[in-house]
Structures are given as structure tokens and as C-alpha cells.
Scaffold this active site. Structure first.
Site, PDB file in Angstrom:
ATOM      1  N   ASP A   1     -32.323  71.793  39.369  1.00 44.01           N
ATOM      2  CA  ASP A   1     -33.557  71.507  40.307  1.00 44.01           C
ATOM      3  C   ASP A   1     -33.034  70.699  41.267  1.00 44.01           C
ATOM      4  O   ASP A   1     -33.853  70.734  42.360  1.00 44.01           O
ATOM      5  CB  ASP A   1     -35.030  71.376  39.722  1.00 44.01           C
ATOM      6  CG  ASP A   1     -35.146  70.776  38.926  1.00 44.01           C
ATOM      7  OD1 ASP A   1     -33.803  70.387  38.339  1.00 44.01           O
ATOM      8  OD2 ASP A   1     -36.535  70.667  38.013  1.00 44.01           O
TER       9      ASP A   1
ATOM     10  N   SER B   1     -33.471  74.645  35.509  1.00 46.58           N
ATOM     11  CA  SER B   1     -33.925  73.000  34.952  1.00 46.58           C
ATOM     12  C   SER B   1     -33.464  72.315  33.885  1.00 46.58           C
ATOM     13  O   SER B   1     -34.506  71.960  33.286  1.00 46.58           O
ATOM     14  CB  SER B   1     -34.567  72.799  35.824  1.00 46.58           C
ATOM     15  OG  SER B   1     -34.689  73.109  37.034  1.00 46.58           O
TER      16      SER B   1
ATOM     17  N   ARG C   1     -41.279  80.004  39.538  1.00 48.66           N
ATOM     18  CA  ARG C   1     -41.599  80.414  41.080  1.00 48.66           C
ATOM     19  C   ARG C   1     -40.460  81.725  40.530  1.00 48.66           C
ATOM     20  O   ARG C   1     -39.113  81.890  40.785  1.00 48.66           O
ATOM     21  CB  ARG C   1     -41.017  79.095  41.898  1.00 48.66           C
ATOM     22  CG  ARG C   1     -42.200  78.324  41.453  1.00 48.66           C
ATOM     23  CD  ARG C   1     -42.416  77.210  42.839  1.00 48.66           C
ATOM     24  NE  ARG C   1     -43.434  76.103  42.497  1.00 48.66           N
ATOM     25  CZ  ARG C   1     -42.478  74.861  41.767  1.00 48.66           C
ATOM     26  NH1 ARG C   1     -41.980  74.813  40.684  1.00 48.66           N
ATOM     27  NH2 ARG C   1     -44.184  73.925  41.582  1.00 48.66           N
TER      28      ARG C   1
HETATM   29  C1  BGC Z   1     -33.672  68.187  32.628  1.00 53.05           C
HETATM   30  C2  BGC Z   1     -33.315  68.132  33.630  1.00 53.05           C
HETATM   31  C3  BGC Z   1     -34.738  68.959  34.922  1.00 53.05           C
HETATM   32  C4  BGC Z   1     -35.147  67.557  35.032  1.00 53.05           C
HETATM   33  C5  BGC Z   1     -36.207  68.349  35.855  1.00 53.05           C
HETATM   34  C6  BGC Z   1     -34.919  67.332  32.640  1.00 53.05           C
HETATM   35  O1  BGC Z   1     -35.795  67.574  31.345  1.00 53.05           O
HETATM   36  O2  BGC Z   1     -32.769  68.053  31.446  1.00 53.05           O
HETATM   37  O3  BGC Z   1     -31.980  69.032  34.255  1.00 53.05           O
HETATM   38  O4  BGC Z   1     -33.124  68.726  35.944  1.00 53.05           O
HETATM   39  O5  BGC Z   1     -35.975  67.607  33.108  1.00 53.05           O
HETATM   40  O6  BGC Z   1     -36.854  69.233  36.052  1.00 53.05           O
END
Ligand code: BGC
Length: 472
Positions: free
Chosen positions: A210, A155, A92
Site C-alpha cells: 500500500d 499490504s 476495497r
Molecule cells: C505491513 C506493511 C504495510 C503496513 C501498512 C504493515 O503491517 O507489514 O506491509 O505496508 O502495515 O498497511
């Protein structure tokens, strides 16, 4: 106590079938004892990850990462900011225009092709760069004289080195790029912009998880929000921590005396600390996952996995002859075929209604063989596995709520699983009512908060830079 509504299968399931279901559910049920142990483990991992001693920190499978973000929005914001959100299959780009602290947000969605998810990481960043360019064109911002401050929500577990520098620890979820680990995600994006659209008027001022951007977005909606949670493809959480509480803190102690901490807890259990409650279904799922042997906790609670966990239970029931007359149906063969969207549909059937469940079964070519009893069993399994997942994540969040220790705490949640599953909210609340009795917990949906909050964090970064706040 308010609770999530159970499917009403009493008109169909006999005592004998119920007994057979109980025999499957009982060994993996989250009793009070198990919930308390999950909470104790989670708290202990937080404590270890907080240590000043690196050797001790390494024994934890939480990162408890200092995000360097200390300023929350205060209602005086003005101007245009960009947020990017990379983490699931949808990417996004978000444009936020602030007028006296009120955010006008526009979001553009771009779908990452499968080939990009498993190709070289440069392909991922090129895709992002081109999407930003496209969005700026559409929004009439591509000729902006001033560079637009940008907050990059990236993320994946990362080591945060400064506001705008963080190195990737590992790809997770559906991303399987063979490279990129150890690299700085901002540098990779800047290089892609240089390659694909040099001169793009953007200035990346902050990179974050995120969970952090969702917290920022939640705090904009509700000042009691101190926790951000993702329940989508993956799962993870962040919270606002007092810097005095952080043993390993090396920054200054000026105002604001708090910082957002990214717990990075999807990997809880990778060191074996959750072995006491891992089911055989979770173990089997792990063996066939993109990243075997890692992200144990995430695999028990997140959207990418919920369907497969339920499918594995259904497979066992077929093999025991309890379901579909023991026939070797397609569903038994096809790993990952049952998704969180199917579970959400099945869980949307209320009371004795079975319309949506039957539609899902039709998709798997099971409508001609599924009896009313089979339909009821499928509903019971999806209900049980959904509740188990929701209780597990809520147990972890109850630890954060208790740690934050305020009379009222709002948790902002982004992610399709929480947004679409009709019972996750109520199931989670069952745990807070029991295990966070001193806090009034409110769960709010921060839809697309992970992108919007990226732009909000860009505001924080600029404020902090202007004040000379030091976080390390
Ligand atoms: C990642 C995190 C992320 C989460 C939600 C996980 O697989 O390690 O960094 O915040 O997914 O997206």
C-alpha cells in the site's frame, strides 16, 4: 516554528499534578538526542538492507524491497484499470477510468468478517474474489470482452520476485491466518478467482504494498511526491530511489533510472536496534498483541496501537492515585478498549474545550466519577502519546526525505490515523522543520490512494512490459 496546538489545561491542573505527569512523561520523552538516534538507526538499517551480501542484509530489519515499479504516470493514460486494496479490516475494489491521463475513480468498500481474518488464508482470497465479482457487476463490467488489467495492493511484508509475484513473509496487524506464509499472493488470488468466479474478466498484472500504491496516487496529484507513507492500522513507507544508489540492484540501467523501493520498516527494532527508546508501555503492549516480539516500530506509531499505548499510561496514573481518585475503573481492566478513534476524538477538543473528551469518558462509564482534573489529565496523556508517535514516524520519514535529497519533497499519506487525527500533520511537520532543513516538505493526504494507486501501478506494469524494462 509552527507546531501542533497543545490542550489548554492551565485552568485546571495544579503545579503538583503537572509534576506527577512530568514524572511519567519525562522518561519516555523524545528529546533531540533520542530523535537523532532514531534517525541514525533507521538510516543504518537502510544501509544494511541495501548490501549485496545476503548475510549483511539479514542483519537489518528493513526489507528495502525492489518493487519492480519504475514507470510513474505521465498524463497520457487511457482506459479502464482495477485496483484492489487488502491490508486492514476494510477491503476495497477500485475502478479507475482514464481519459487523457485524468483518472475517474470509483471505490467500493467491503468489510472482512473477523472469522475470515483468523481463518485459513483461502477464506481471505475467496472473500476478495467474490468482492471483485460484486464490484464488476455493480459497475457493469462483468461482461467485459477484454480482461481488465488489475493492480493488487497486498499490504503485508512480502518478498517481491517480479512485478506480479511476491511471497508473504508474515501476516501482520489484525490478520492471524495460520497459513499463507511463503505463498505467492497473486497465485492465491488467481486460485480463489478460479474457485469462486471462474472466467472473471480480470488480469492481475502487478502486486505491491500500500505504500507503493499511495506513492503512485500521490505522484498523480503532485509530481514532487517521492515518498508514500501509510499511517492507518499499520505503518510503512516507500520511496523513489535512483537505481545507481542500490548496491544490490540486479536489473538494467535503462530509463527510467529509478525504481520504487518498499522500505517495509514496521519491523524496525525487532533486532533490538530501538531498545534505547522503547518505553515500558510499548513492551507491555507487545506482550498482549497479535504478533508478540515483532513489528516493534509499527507498534509505536500506527493506529492499531496508539489507543492502547495511551491507555497503559492512564492505567499507571490510576494506579498511582493521580487519576480517577485511584479507583479501579473499567478502563484499567480492558486491554485495547481505548482506540485511535477515541484518541482522535479527545485530541479534537481545542483549547479549554472538553466536550469530546467527556463523551469518550461517558462511553467508558466514567462520566459520573471524572472530575475536571481527570478530564484534563486524559487530554494531556492523549496529546503527549500522539505527539510522541507522530514524532517517531516523522523522524524516520526525515531520513527518507534527506536521502531523496531534493529541494522539495511531497509525502503522500494514506490511512485513517493521519486522515482523522487533528494534530498528526502539525506534529510531524515540527520534525521536518528541524531535521530536514534543506528540503521543503509537504504532506498530502492521498485518501484511498492505496487502492487507486493499485490501478495506477497496473498502468506502469503494462508500460514496462511493453518496453521490456528489466528490474532483476
Ligand atoms: C505491513 C506493511 C504495510 C503496513 C501498512 C504493515 O503491517 O507489514 O506491509 O505496508 O502495515 O498497511
Amino acid at each position: 516554528m509552527a507546531g501542533s496546538k497543545r490542550p489548554d489545561t492551565s485552568n485546571v491542573l495544579t503545579g503538583e499534578t503537572k509534576k506527577k505527569l512530568d514524572a511519567v512523561f519525562q522518561p519516555i520523552a523524545l528529546t533531540d538526542d533520542v530523535i537523532k538516534r532514531i534517525m541514525a538507526v533507521y538510516q543504518e538499517q537502510m544501509r544494511l538492507a541495501n548490501s549485496t551480501d545476503e548475510k549483511v542484509r539479514k542483519t537489518s530489519d528493513h526489507l528495502m524491497m525492489n518493487t519492480f515499479i519504475r514507470e510513474l504516470l505521465d498524463g497520457t493514460e487511457q482506459g479502464v484499470y482495477l485496483g484492489l486494496d487488502l491490508g486492514g479490516t476494510n477491503f476495497r475494489v477500485v475502478v479507475v477510468k482514464f481519459t487523457d491521463g485524468v483518472a475517474d475513480t470509483k471505490t467500493k468498500y467491503y468489510r472482512l468478517p473477523d472469522a475470515v481474518l483468523s481463518g485459513l488464508s483461502a477464506g481471505v482470497f475467496d472473500f476478495i474474489a467474490e468482492s471483485i465479482e460484486d464490484c464488476l457487476k455493480l459497475e457493469g463490467l462483468s461482461d467485459s470482452k477484454e480482461k481488465i488489467p488489475l493492480g493488487f495492493t497486498f499490504s503485508f511484508p512480502s518478498i517481491q520476485i517480479s512485478l506480479k509475484k511476491s511471497t508473504l513473509v508474515t501476516w501482520t496487524k489484525t490478520f492471524k491466518c495460520p497459513d499463507g506464509v511463503g505463498e505467492d499472493s497473486v497465485a492465491m488470488l488467481e486460485a480463489a478467482i478460479e474457485r469462486k468466479c471462474p472466467g472473471l474478466p480480470v488480469d492481475i498484472v502487478v502486486v505491491m504494498s500500500d505504500t507503493v500504491s499511495t506513492l503512485m496516487a500521490g505522484n498523480y496529484l503532485d509530481k514532487r511526491c517521492r515518498i508514500g507513507l501509510i499511517l492507518g492500522t499499520g505503518s510503512n513507507a516507500a520511496f523513489v530511489e535512483n537505481i545507481e544508489e542500490i548496491e544490490k540492484w540486479t536489473g538494467d540501467y535503462q530509463d527510467p533510472k529509478h525504481v520504487i523501493v518498499n522500505v517495509e520498516c514496521g519491523s524496525t527494532g525487532d533486532n533490538g536496534c530501538l531498545d534505547f527508546c522503547r518505553s515500558k508501555y510499548e513492551k507491555e503492549l507487545d506482550q498482549h498483541s497479535n504478533h508478540p516480539g515483532s513489528f516493534t516500530f509499527e507498534k509505536s506509531v500506527a493506529g492499531l496501537y496508539l489507543g492502547e499505548l495511551a491507555r497503559l499510561v492512564l492505567v499507571q496514573l490510576v494506579q498511582e492515585g493521580v487519576l480517577f481518585g485511584g479507583k479501579q475503573v473499567d478502563l484499567v481492566e480492558r486491554r485495547w478498549a481505548l482506540t485511535a478513534s477515541h484518541i482522535t476524538a479527545i485530541e479534537s477538543d481545542e483549547g479549554q474545550t472538553t466536550t469530546r473528551t467527556k463523551k469518550v469518558l461517558e462511553e467508558f462509564g466514567l462520566d459520573s466519577i471524572a472530575t475536571d482534573k481527570d478530564v484534563a489529565i486524559v487530554r494531556e496523556v492523549c496529546d503527549f502519546m500522539s505527539r510522541r508517535a507522530a514524532h517517531t514516524i516523522a523522524a524516520a520519514m526525515a531520513v527518507l526525505v534527506n536521502h531523496v535529497g531534493r529541494p522539495e519533497v511531497t509525502i503522500a499519506i494514506d490511512g485513517s490515523l493521519y486522515e482523522r487525527h487533528p494534530k498528526y500533520h502539525d506534529s510531524m511537520m515540527e520534525i521536518f522543520e528541524k531535521y530536514s532543513p534543506n528540503t521543503k516538505v509537504t504532506l498530502i493526504l492521498a485518501k484511498d490512494g492505496s487502492g487507486q494507486g493499485g490501478a495506477f501501478a497496473a498502468v506502469s506494469a503494462l508500460k514496462q512490459n511493453a518496453k521490456g524494462i528489466r528490474c532483476a
